[in-house]
Write a protein that holds these residues in place. Sequence first.
Motif, PDB file in Angstrom:
ATOM      1  N   TRP A  16      51.192  91.626  18.948  1.00  0.00           N
ATOM      2  CA  TRP A  16      50.852  92.049  17.589  1.00  0.00           C
ATOM      3  C   TRP A  16      51.802  91.413  16.575  1.00  0.00           C
ATOM      4  CZ3 TRP A  16      50.552  97.832  15.674  1.00  0.00           C
ATOM      5  CH2 TRP A  16      49.868  97.877  14.458  1.00  0.00           C
ATOM      6  N   SER A  39      37.565  92.099  16.049  1.00  0.00           N
ATOM      7  CA  SER A  39      38.373  93.204  16.549  1.00  0.00           C
ATOM      8  C   SER A  39      37.607  93.986  17.613  1.00  0.00           C
ATOM      9  CB  SER A  39      38.759  94.131  15.391  1.00  0.00           C
ATOM     10  OG  SER A  39      39.343  95.314  15.882  1.00  0.00           O
ATOM     11  N   SER A  66      44.609  93.844  23.547  1.00  0.00           N
ATOM     12  CA  SER A  66      44.412  94.981  22.645  1.00  0.00           C
ATOM     13  C   SER A  66      45.165  94.778  21.338  1.00  0.00           C
ATOM     14  CB  SER A  66      44.879  96.268  23.335  1.00  0.00           C
ATOM     15  OG  SER A  66      44.719  97.382  22.495  1.00  0.00           O
ATOM     16  N   ASP A  69      43.108  92.783  19.068  1.00  0.00           N
ATOM     17  CA  ASP A  69      42.136  93.692  18.436  1.00  0.00           C
ATOM     18  C   ASP A  69      42.715  94.262  17.143  1.00  0.00           C
ATOM     19  OD1 ASP A  69      40.842  96.118  17.678  1.00  0.00           O
ATOM     20  OD2 ASP A  69      41.292  97.100  19.568  1.00  0.00           O
ATOM     21  N   ILE A  70      43.873  94.871  17.211  1.00  0.00           N
ATOM     22  CA  ILE A  70      44.470  95.494  16.021  1.00  0.00           C
ATOM     23  C   ILE A  70      44.908  94.439  15.014  1.00  0.00           C
ATOM     24  CG2 ILE A  70      46.856  95.727  16.829  1.00  0.00           C
ATOM     25  CD1 ILE A  70      44.925  98.476  15.037  1.00  0.00           C
ATOM     26  N   TRP A  73      41.800  93.865  13.209  1.00  0.00           N
ATOM     27  CA  TRP A  73      41.288  95.046  12.514  1.00  0.00           C
ATOM     28  C   TRP A  73      42.039  95.356  11.219  1.00  0.00           C
ATOM     29  CZ3 TRP A  73      36.931  97.618  12.689  1.00  0.00           C
ATOM     30  CH2 TRP A  73      36.834  98.812  11.979  1.00  0.00           C
ATOM     31  N   MET A  74      43.357  95.376  11.288  1.00  0.00           N
ATOM     32  CA  MET A  74      44.138  95.825  10.130  1.00  0.00           C
ATOM     33  C   MET A  74      43.864  95.011   8.863  1.00  0.00           C
ATOM     34  SD  MET A  74      45.509  98.607  10.962  1.00  0.00           S
ATOM     35  CE  MET A  74      46.567  98.853   9.568  1.00  0.00           C
TER      36      MET A  74
END
Length: 153
Positions: A16, A39, A66, A69-70, A73-74
Motif C-alpha cells: 500500500w 479495486s 489486497s 485493491d485499497i 479504491w481510496m
Amino acid sequence: TTFQLGLMSTSFNLVWAVDSIPLGKIVDRIGQINGMLMSIIMAFVTVVGFIVFKRVEFFIFFNGISAIDIGFWMPSYTSYVSRSVSQENRSRIMGKLDAYGRLGSIPAPWLGGILYERYGFNAPLMVQAGLLVVIAGIILWMRNREASESRPE
C-alpha cells in the motif's frame, strides 16, 4: 502463527505504501469509476486467491494484492465523492459515508465468525465474493449512467 500474521500485515502495508502514489496517478488517467472497478477486481482476485491457495506464502502474496485493491479504491472513491458533492456539503457527506461504512462493519466480524464456525474457512470468503459481484454491478451501472449523461442527444 503470529509471525506469519505479521508477514501478512507487513506485505499489505508495504504494498500500500509503495503503490499509493502510482495508483493515484493511474486513477487520474482512467477515471474514478474505472479505478473503483479496478479495486473490485483486485478484491476479487484476493478472495479467490484465499479460497484456492492454502499455503502461507500465497496468503502473504494475496494480502499484498489486497493492498492494491485499497490503493485503487481510496483515490477513486474520495475523488468521485468530492466531484459529486458541493464544497459546502463535502465534509458532512464524507463524514456520513465514513460513519455508515464503519457502522456497517461492526457486525462483519461476528457474521464472518458464525459463517466460519458453521460452514468452514471458505464461507465468509464466498459471501465476500458475492458482495463484490453486487458492488461491481453497481459500479458498472454508475459508469453506464455517467456515459449516457455525457453523450450528446
